[in-house]
Design a protein around this motif. Structure first.
Motif, PDB file in Angstrom:
ATOM      1  N   LEU A   1      -1.203  -4.137   1.676  1.00 15.14           N
ATOM      2  CA  LEU A   1      -0.845  -5.140   0.675  1.00 15.14           C
ATOM      3  C   LEU A   1      -1.339  -4.745  -0.701  1.00 15.14           C
ATOM      4  CD1 LEU A   1      -1.580  -8.433   2.603  1.00 15.14           C
ATOM      5  CD2 LEU A   1       0.590  -7.300   2.225  1.00 15.14           C
ATOM      6  N   GLY A   2      -2.542  -4.169  -0.764  1.00  8.35           N
ATOM      7  CA  GLY A   2      -3.089  -3.804  -2.059  1.00  8.35           C
ATOM      8  C   GLY A   2      -2.556  -2.480  -2.572  1.00  8.35           C
ATOM      9  N   VAL A   3      -2.291  -1.568  -1.637  1.00  6.99           N
ATOM     10  CA  VAL A   3      -2.020  -0.195  -2.034  1.00  6.99           C
ATOM     11  C   VAL A   3      -0.526   0.099  -2.134  1.00  6.99           C
ATOM     12  CG1 VAL A   3      -2.193   2.156  -1.178  1.00  6.99           C
ATOM     13  CG2 VAL A   3      -4.193   0.707  -1.182  1.00  6.99           C
ATOM     14  N   GLY A   4       0.263  -0.641  -1.414  1.00  7.48           N
ATOM     15  CA  GLY A   4       1.688  -0.326  -1.359  1.00  7.48           C
ATOM     16  C   GLY A   4       2.012   0.230   0.008  1.00  7.48           C
ATOM     17  N   ILE A   5       3.309   0.262   0.351  1.00 11.27           N
ATOM     18  CA  ILE A   5       3.635   0.515   1.747  1.00 11.27           C
ATOM     19  C   ILE A   5       4.365   1.829   1.977  1.00 11.27           C
ATOM     20  CG2 ILE A   5       3.664  -1.886   2.491  1.00 11.27           C
ATOM     21  CD1 ILE A   5       6.678  -1.835   1.932  1.00 11.27           C
ATOM     22  N   GLU A   6       4.237   2.770   1.038  1.00 14.62           N
ATOM     23  CA  GLU A   6       4.915   4.043   1.295  1.00 14.62           C
ATOM     24  C   GLU A   6       4.239   4.770   2.443  1.00 14.62           C
ATOM     25  OE1 GLU A   6       4.984   6.094  -2.533  1.00 14.62           O
ATOM     26  OE2 GLU A   6       5.130   4.040  -3.272  1.00 14.62           O
ATOM     27  N   SER A   7       5.014   5.192   3.410  1.00 11.92           N
ATOM     28  CA  SER A   7       4.400   5.695   4.627  1.00 11.92           C
ATOM     29  C   SER A   7       3.659   7.008   4.372  1.00 11.92           C
ATOM     30  CB  SER A   7       5.442   5.868   5.732  1.00 11.92           C
ATOM     31  OG  SER A   7       6.410   6.798   5.327  1.00 11.92           O
ATOM     32  N   GLU A   8       4.065   7.737   3.339  1.00 18.32           N
ATOM     33  CA  GLU A   8       3.376   9.003   3.057  1.00 18.32           C
ATOM     34  C   GLU A   8       1.932   8.733   2.651  1.00 18.32           C
ATOM     35  OE1 GLU A   8       2.312  12.243   3.350  1.00 18.32           O
ATOM     36  OE2 GLU A   8       4.364  11.898   4.020  1.00 18.32           O
ATOM     37  N   VAL A   9       1.788   7.803   1.699  1.00 14.12           N
ATOM     38  CA  VAL A   9       0.445   7.439   1.245  1.00 14.12           C
ATOM     39  C   VAL A   9      -0.367   6.849   2.386  1.00 14.12           C
ATOM     40  CG1 VAL A   9      -0.860   5.973  -0.320  1.00 14.12           C
ATOM     41  CG2 VAL A   9       1.263   7.016  -1.087  1.00 14.12           C
ATOM     42  N   LEU A  10       0.263   5.976   3.146  1.00 19.74           N
ATOM     43  CA  LEU A  10      -0.463   5.323   4.230  1.00 19.74           C
ATOM     44  C   LEU A  10      -0.996   6.335   5.227  1.00 19.74           C
ATOM     45  CD1 LEU A  10       1.532   2.076   5.003  1.00 19.74           C
ATOM     46  CD2 LEU A  10      -0.598   2.375   3.740  1.00 19.74           C
ATOM     47  N   ARG A  11      -0.144   7.296   5.582  1.00 27.23           N
ATOM     48  CA  ARG A  11      -0.587   8.285   6.559  1.00 27.23           C
ATOM     49  C   ARG A  11      -1.773   9.067   6.013  1.00 27.23           C
ATOM     50  NH1 ARG A  11       4.046  11.406   7.767  1.00 27.23           N
ATOM     51  NH2 ARG A  11       4.817   9.415   8.526  1.00 27.23           N
ATOM     52  N   ARG A  12      -1.701   9.289   4.707  1.00 31.77           N
ATOM     53  CA  ARG A  12      -2.747  10.066   4.044  1.00 31.77           C
ATOM     54  C   ARG A  12      -4.102   9.336   4.094  1.00 31.77           C
ATOM     55  NH1 ARG A  12      -5.536  12.725   2.261  1.00 31.77           N
ATOM     56  NH2 ARG A  12      -5.725  14.179   0.537  1.00 31.77           N
ATOM     57  N   ILE A  13      -4.066   8.006   3.820  1.00 29.76           N
ATOM     58  CA  ILE A  13      -5.336   7.297   3.715  1.00 29.76           C
ATOM     59  C   ILE A  13      -5.738   6.625   5.021  1.00 29.76           C
ATOM     60  CG2 ILE A  13      -4.968   6.874   1.260  1.00 29.76           C
ATOM     61  CD1 ILE A  13      -4.406   3.949   1.957  1.00 29.76           C
ATOM     62  N   GLY A  14      -4.816   6.624   6.007  1.00 39.12           N
ATOM     63  CA  GLY A  14      -5.084   5.920   7.261  1.00 39.12           C
ATOM     64  C   GLY A  14      -6.455   6.168   7.872  1.00 39.12           C
ATOM     65  N   PRO A  15      -6.797   7.440   8.148  1.00 36.70           N
ATOM     66  CA  PRO A  15      -8.079   7.696   8.824  1.00 36.70           C
ATOM     67  C   PRO A  15      -9.262   7.143   8.033  1.00 36.70           C
ATOM     68  CG  PRO A  15      -6.735   9.678   8.736  1.00 36.70           C
ATOM     69  CD  PRO A  15      -6.036   8.668   7.906  1.00 36.70           C
ATOM     70  N   GLY A  16      -9.226   7.336   6.724  1.00 34.74           N
ATOM     71  CA  GLY A  16     -10.334   6.833   5.909  1.00 34.74           C
ATOM     72  C   GLY A  16     -10.432   5.333   5.980  1.00 34.74           C
ATOM     73  N   VAL A  17      -9.290   4.657   5.876  1.00 33.83           N
ATOM     74  CA  VAL A  17      -9.308   3.196   5.906  1.00 33.83           C
ATOM     75  C   VAL A  17      -9.855   2.693   7.232  1.00 33.83           C
ATOM     76  CG1 VAL A  17      -7.844   1.167   5.910  1.00 33.83           C
ATOM     77  CG2 VAL A  17      -7.468   2.948   4.234  1.00 33.83           C
ATOM     78  N   VAL A  18      -9.395   3.286   8.319  1.00 36.18           N
ATOM     79  CA  VAL A  18      -9.862   2.851   9.631  1.00 36.18           C
ATOM     80  C   VAL A  18     -11.372   2.960   9.709  1.00 36.18           C
ATOM     81  CG1 VAL A  18      -9.923   3.453  12.059  1.00 36.18           C
ATOM     82  CG2 VAL A  18      -7.759   3.391  10.847  1.00 36.18           C
ATOM     83  N   TRP A  19     -11.904   4.065   9.240  1.00 35.27           N
ATOM     84  CA  TRP A  19     -13.350   4.241   9.362  1.00 35.27           C
ATOM     85  C   TRP A  19     -14.129   3.342   8.437  1.00 35.27           C
ATOM     86  CZ3 TRP A  19     -16.555   6.007  12.843  1.00 35.27           C
ATOM     87  CH2 TRP A  19     -16.008   6.745  13.884  1.00 35.27           C
ATOM     88  N   VAL A  20     -13.629   3.171   7.226  1.00 39.90           N
ATOM     89  CA  VAL A  20     -14.344   2.251   6.338  1.00 39.90           C
ATOM     90  C   VAL A  20     -14.327   0.848   6.929  1.00 39.90           C
ATOM     91  CG1 VAL A  20     -14.335   1.177   4.081  1.00 39.90           C
ATOM     92  CG2 VAL A  20     -13.973   3.604   4.267  1.00 39.90           C
ATOM     93  N   ALA A  21     -13.170   0.448   7.483  1.00 41.07           N
ATOM     94  CA  ALA A  21     -13.093  -0.883   8.087  1.00 41.07           C
ATOM     95  C   ALA A  21     -14.046  -0.995   9.266  1.00 41.07           C
ATOM     96  CB  ALA A  21     -11.666  -1.169   8.531  1.00 41.07           C
ATOM     97  N   ALA A  22     -14.152   0.067  10.057  1.00 43.90           N
ATOM     98  CA  ALA A  22     -15.068   0.032  11.201  1.00 43.90           C
ATOM     99  C   ALA A  22     -16.503  -0.104  10.718  1.00 43.90           C
ATOM    100  CB  ALA A  22     -14.908   1.298  12.043  1.00 43.90           C
ATOM    101  N   LEU A  23     -16.854   0.639   9.683  1.00 43.22           N
ATOM    102  CA  LEU A  23     -18.182   0.539   9.091  1.00 43.22           C
ATOM    103  C   LEU A  23     -18.478  -0.892   8.694  1.00 43.22           C
ATOM    104  CD1 LEU A  23     -18.481   3.592   8.913  1.00 43.22           C
ATOM    105  CD2 LEU A  23     -19.028   3.349   6.512  1.00 43.22           C
ATOM    106  N   LEU A  24     -17.525  -1.480   7.976  1.00 42.22           N
ATOM    107  CA  LEU A  24     -17.781  -2.818   7.453  1.00 42.22           C
ATOM    108  C   LEU A  24     -17.856  -3.845   8.574  1.00 42.22           C
ATOM    109  CD1 LEU A  24     -15.485  -2.741   4.321  1.00 42.22           C
ATOM    110  CD2 LEU A  24     -17.940  -2.425   4.428  1.00 42.22           C
ATOM    111  N   ALA A  25     -16.958  -3.725   9.552  1.00 47.10           N
ATOM    112  CA  ALA A  25     -16.970  -4.696  10.650  1.00 47.10           C
ATOM    113  C   ALA A  25     -18.286  -4.612  11.405  1.00 47.10           C
ATOM    114  CB  ALA A  25     -15.805  -4.428  11.599  1.00 47.10           C
ATOM    115  N   SER A  26     -18.713  -3.398  11.676  1.00 49.27           N
ATOM    116  CA  SER A  26     -19.954  -3.236  12.429  1.00 49.27           C
ATOM    117  C   SER A  26     -21.118  -3.795  11.626  1.00 49.27           C
ATOM    118  CB  SER A  26     -20.146  -1.757  12.744  1.00 49.27           C
ATOM    119  OG  SER A  26     -21.494  -1.427  12.740  1.00 49.27           O
ATOM    120  N   MET A  27     -21.105  -3.543  10.331  1.00 50.90           N
ATOM    121  CA  MET A  27     -22.212  -3.983   9.500  1.00 50.90           C
ATOM    122  C   MET A  27     -22.271  -5.495   9.369  1.00 50.90           C
ATOM    123  SD  MET A  27     -22.749  -3.210   5.680  1.00 50.90           S
ATOM    124  CE  MET A  27     -21.889  -4.754   5.540  1.00 50.90           C
ATOM    125  N   LEU A  28     -21.092  -6.088   9.234  1.00 46.98           N
ATOM    126  CA  LEU A  28     -21.036  -7.535   9.097  1.00 46.98           C
ATOM    127  C   LEU A  28     -21.644  -8.223  10.308  1.00 46.98           C
ATOM    128  CD1 LEU A  28     -17.646  -8.804   7.790  1.00 46.98           C
ATOM    129  CD2 LEU A  28     -19.895  -9.678   7.311  1.00 46.98           C
TER     130      LEU A  28
END
Ligand code: HEM
Ligand SMILES: Nc1ncnc2c1ncn2[C@@H]1O[C@H](COP(=O)(O)OP(=O)(O)OP(=O)(O)O)[C@@H](O)[C@H]1O
Ligand SMILES: Nc1ncnc2c1ncn2[C@@H]1O[C@H](COP(=O)(O)OP(=O)(O)OP(=O)(O)O)[C@@H](O)[C@H]1O
Ligand SMILES: [Mg+2]
Ligand SMILES: [Mg+2]
Lengths: 205, 247, 223, 223, 205
Positions: free
Chosen positions: D39-66
């Protein structure tokens, strides 16, 4: 002036009491008694308007308290199982904020005097978090010396206090009653209150 | 003759000792800074062309970066000594070193950013060294934040010391991860620096300034530790008898 | 009424300054989250510029939400919230004061730090101004909406994470228009105004309705 | 000793199931963060594929920390933590049991949900397997490291956000190698093994050292 | 068997007490008295090993308690200002977990009996969160009926209890002492304990 008609309170599926009726005049003290879990705290919170009773009415000077809201809240002071003071603030700051919120400005001198009165001399400037259990209670109770509310609703105010402090608090309450105030009180300790008209309410199931 | 180290671990003994040493370190710091800057600015102009004048920022940048890392090691060292021997003075030393370390970290980031703007055309990039320095800043801030969040000094000392120790175990791992996340490629904006490539006049100024920063750290840490001692021991007899306290 | 507002506001700010770290931690959280991304995503400046606005807004959402939990929880635990419910003034005033304090301590710093983030993500200069403006309009909305969630989940175990569940979906409009404004400023200056205008409208709505909703939620939770 | 481990583990899981939401909230938080990004970044699949792994891990970090905040806080508030310190067994065991329960409730669900995220971010099939494996190795490390931070900040005002300040920087290696593994699997299968191997080494280290550091921190904090 | 030599405790910069010496034998009860804030809780926590004293030693059967650690912890039971029960679990579950952690398996029948004994009949299966202040206290105190620890360290166990429960608890303590146990107790209420050897420790500053 406080009148309760046909009050029924339920918690979960337990009916704590039903059809409770009583009234309390100026200069009178009501002593609510009963075993652990019979509903004393619940009754007191209902009188404050913090708990919605199942049925029945609570009137203050003939008006329903839900209708009065702000005006009623100005007349009461509630002191519950929790102390209601912030651990990060000093006793002085706690009292100052408390009285401001209740709508009157109290000078710092009065606050310090109240705290000394409660035996906290030398502890006024510590964050209340580091005080002992009984000292916290004393700091919270110092409100009683500053308030201008008419009806005091005190839920086990004596717990955690040492004997000197218990005696002292009795005097404070007796004083309030003598000056035409009203109080509702619960306690498990044997406490002698002599001034004014003392009524008893046994709440047992 | 065996020296009784624990004697110096007592704040009462250390306080006057530190007081006597501060002027020495302070003067050394001032003299060396002046000398280093003089040398850096006036004895090296010939080797820097006009557009390369900004290179002089290296005299602050590199020593600051070195100090920031070294001070974290010092901080953790005191923390370990404190946890093992339970000496109050070590905790005080750790607490006194932290702000200086954070300051140097910030200085190195700040000067690096300016340098980067002129040299690489960007204030910031995710070069490994820069990233590590940023994380180091977070570690310092974390230490200080934890220390100031607890106001029972004993608990604050021990809790933040433990944090520093955990940090020092992980710091190599963190730095190593950032520097070489992929065994195959270690691209970076910072070149693989080695002293051989650096002109000897510049090297001299840089080294002199490093020592100056070191002396400065000593002086400031001692001043801070003296303040901490005064505050924590204000109720003891010996503090009340100090001339600067009772006047 | 204004006296009550002032007292509560001053109280909450005093409480925060008592622990000096409190004021800065939301800010540092924001900074750290922002700095984590490039480590996970990679450091190509093209990609960073592309995702910058989104990352900033997601980080702001999370920072604001994390801090929310503390909005009523500690007052609830020590009984001061109960006392506030008994204040002889409309509860909405008390709530509004608390939310204002919360925003001053957690939202405003984010607005002020925004230019630094612009640097990290290689955003152009004009964009940074828009980002600050968008954050200035958007973060109070986050605090106001979040307060409702915080009041509803009061005293529930796992409150923290339950809040996120309730509140994050409500944050979505702010996220979309906020990051939209920033992205737009990189391409087409005209659209920016519309985005900011909508954010302003959100703010107005939130200021009017949220304190009363929060007050109602509090009464329910404390009973 | 094993009896103690089992009792504490069972207790914490029982507590979580008492409030059924608790089990799911970490998971939902993770999902929401992940879904916010497009929603924030836009939905082009090229960009998404590029940032996917990073986003997943940052989200995991935050969820675990919360979720970490709750690890000791509620036990501390009601005095049960004090009682656990008095258990006639090494405190490290109790801590390890609590962390295990925490991971089972917050980390494991993330591992299981991973394929769904793969779809959202258009990640290829092989990558999804690697992602699950990396999360399986990495999330326990997050819980273990985080426990130290949670113990240190126990009972402090603003604990939640202070934890993030202390813990997020320490999470960085996991983030880098975790997202590195996922990214590598999209390009070069051979490097993946090295990444996973390093994550495994982290896990081993964390299991050995973290419970004792956490125990020491608890003793300091409860005093 | 418990011996304390030259104990000094400090909180913040206040020295609460210094050079405290006493010892306690099997079958004896120590009654720690003093005003609010004189350091009773601190002393009790130091004896448990939860608080690190400034100086002085605490010995159990001639060994320093820091050295004994697990073995010492098996011998003591601490009951503090907090109840130490989880609000989300029922009284039964709380007790079951508590005794498992202390290292002995207690059958469900014993647990239910203990709760009935403490006057919680009918409340065993409610999450303790909904219980009244005094009922929570009772649920927590039921541990005393199940424990096999020798030294009981009780910090104001009578607070919030009604009179019936106070009397009952006194019996339980007296029983423990009579069987050769030991107890350290603080309370601000006048409590009559007659069995065994009762020692008094006045802690005033
Ligand atoms: C761990 C911390 C750091 C160390 C040890 C360090 C060390 C050095 C050294 C030795 C040089 C000289 C030559 C070279 O290797 O390129 C240098 C250059 C430079 N550093 Fe750093 N640095 C650190 C952090 C930073 C940071 C945080 C920044 C930016 C924010 C930065 C920006 C620069 C720039 C722009 C140059 C000039 C490079 C050139 O023009 O060739 N450095 N640094
Ligand atoms: N959800 C529920 N289901 C069943 N019973 C409930 C529920 N919530 C509360 N109760 C019961 O309601 C009563 C609450 O009583 P209250 O707290 O008013 O007692 P009290 O007279 O103040 O007791 P104490 O002297 O211990 O303070 C308790 O008996 C409690 O068990
Ligand atoms: N950081 C601090 N600075 C100064 N005084 C402190 C600090 N922490 C605790 N104290 C003091 O230490 C004492 C702690 O006493 P403790 O809780 O042991 O009292 P107690 O005898 O149990 O009292 P009570 O009967 O009220 O429970 C209190 O007087 C408190 O004010
Ligand atoms: Mg009650
Ligand atoms: Mg006490």
């Amino acid at each position: 002036m406080l009148e309760i008609t046909d009050l029924t309170c339920t918690r979960g599926d337990r009916q704590l009491f039903s059809g409770l009726n009583f009234s309390l005049d100026s200069g009178a003290l009501l002593y609510v008694k009963g075993q652990n879990g019979c509903g004393k705290t619940t009754l007191l919170r209902a009188i404050c308007g913090l708990f919605l009773p199942e049925s029945g009415e609570i009137y203050w000077n003939g008006e329903e308290i839900r209708r009065l809201s702000d005006d009623y809240r100005r007349e009461i002071l509630y002191f519950g199982h929790h102390n209601g003071i912030k651990g990060d603030l000093t006793s002085v700051e706690n009292l100052r904020i408390n009285s401001r919120l209740s709508g009157y400005d109290v000078s710092d001198k009065e606050i310090w005097a109240a705290l000394e009165h409660m035996g906290l001399y030398g502890f006024e400037d510590l964050p209340t978090r580091v005080l002992s259990q009984g000292q916290k209670r004393r700091a919270a109770l110092a409100r009683l010396l500053l308030t201008r509310s008419k009806l005091w609703i005190l839920d086990e105010p004596f717990s955690a206090l040492d004997m000197g402090a218990v005696e002292h608090l009795q005097e404070v309450i007796a004083n309030h009653i003598a000056l035409g105030g009203m109080a509702i009180l619960t306690t498990h300790q044997e406490v002698a209150l002599t001034t004014g008209q003392v009524e008893h309410l046994q709440l047992d199931a | 003759m065996a020296i009784n180290w624990f004697k110096y671990a007592s704040p009462a003994t250390f306080y006057p000792l530190a007081g006597r040493m501060i002027p020495w370190f302070a003067w050394l710091a001032i003299i060396l800074t002046l000398f280093g800057l003089y040398w850096g600015f006036f004895e090296t102009p010939s080797i820097l062309t006009d557009q390369k004048q900004y290179y002089r920022i290296i005299f602050v940048h590199v020593p600051a970066a070195w100090m920031s890392m070294w001070l974290y090691v010092v901080l953790a060292g005191w923390a370990i000594i404190g946890l093992v021997f339970n000496t109050r003075l070590s905790y005080m030393m750790a607490a006194a070193v932290a702000p200086t370390g954070a300051m140097f970290t910030f200085l190195s980031l700040w000067t690096g950013a300016f340098w980067g703007k002129t040299s690489w055309g960007t204030w910031w990039d995710w070069d490994p060294r820069m990233t590590s320095e940023l994380i180091l800043l977070f570690l310092y801030v974390g230490y200080m934040a934890l220390h100031s969040a607890i106001d029972d000094t004993r608990r604050a000392d021990r809790a933040s010391a433990l944090l520093a120790v955990v940090g020092v175990v992980l710091v190599p791992v963190i730095f190593w991860s950032i520097n070489c996340p992929d065994p195959n490629q270690c691209a970076a904006l910072h070149q693989q620096s080695s002293f051989k490539g650096v002109e000897s006049n510049i090297l001299l100024a840089m080294l002199v300034l490093s020592i100056a920063f070191w002396m400065y750290s000593f002086a400031v840490a001692f001043m801070r530790v003296r303040n901490i001692i005064l505050e924590r021991e204000r109720n003891t007899q010996w503090v009340r008898e100090l001339p600067e306290v009772c006047e | 009424m204004f006296q009550t507002f002032k007292t509560v506001l001053a109280r909450d700010i005093l409480l925060a300054t008592r622990r000096r770290t409190d004021v800065l931690t939301a800010l540092f959280f924001f900074l750290i989250v922002i700095s984590l991304f490039p480590l996970g995503v990679g450091i190509e400046s093209e990609v960073l510029r592309r995702i910058g606005p989104g990352v900033v807004w997601v980080a702001a959402l999370l920072a604001s939400m994390l801090a929310l939990e503390r909005l009523f929880a500690s007052d609830f635990a020590d009984g001061t919230l109960e006392q506030m419910l008994l204040v002889p003034q409309p509860l909405g005033i008390v709530v509004f004061a608390k939310v204002t304090a919360h925003w001053l301590l957690t939202g405003l710093p984010l607005v002020l730090i925004a230019p630094l983030i612009g640097l990290q993500y290689h955003l152009p200069g004009a964009t940074q101004g828009v980002m600050m403006l968008a954050l200035l309009l958007g973060t109070p909305v986050l605090s106001l909406i979040g307060a409702i969630g915080a009041a509803l989940t009061l005293g529930l175990r796992g409150g923290g994470i339950l809040i996120s569940l309730l509140v994050l979906p409500l944050y979505i409009p702010v996220l979309i228009y906020g990051s939209g404004a920033v992205s737009a400023s990189m391409m087409d200056g005209a659209a920016v105004q519309a985005y900011l205008f909508i954010l302003g409208a959100f703010l107005l709505l939130a200021v009017v309705f949220s304190p009363w909703a929060t007050a109602a939620a509090l009464r329910i939770s404390v009973e």
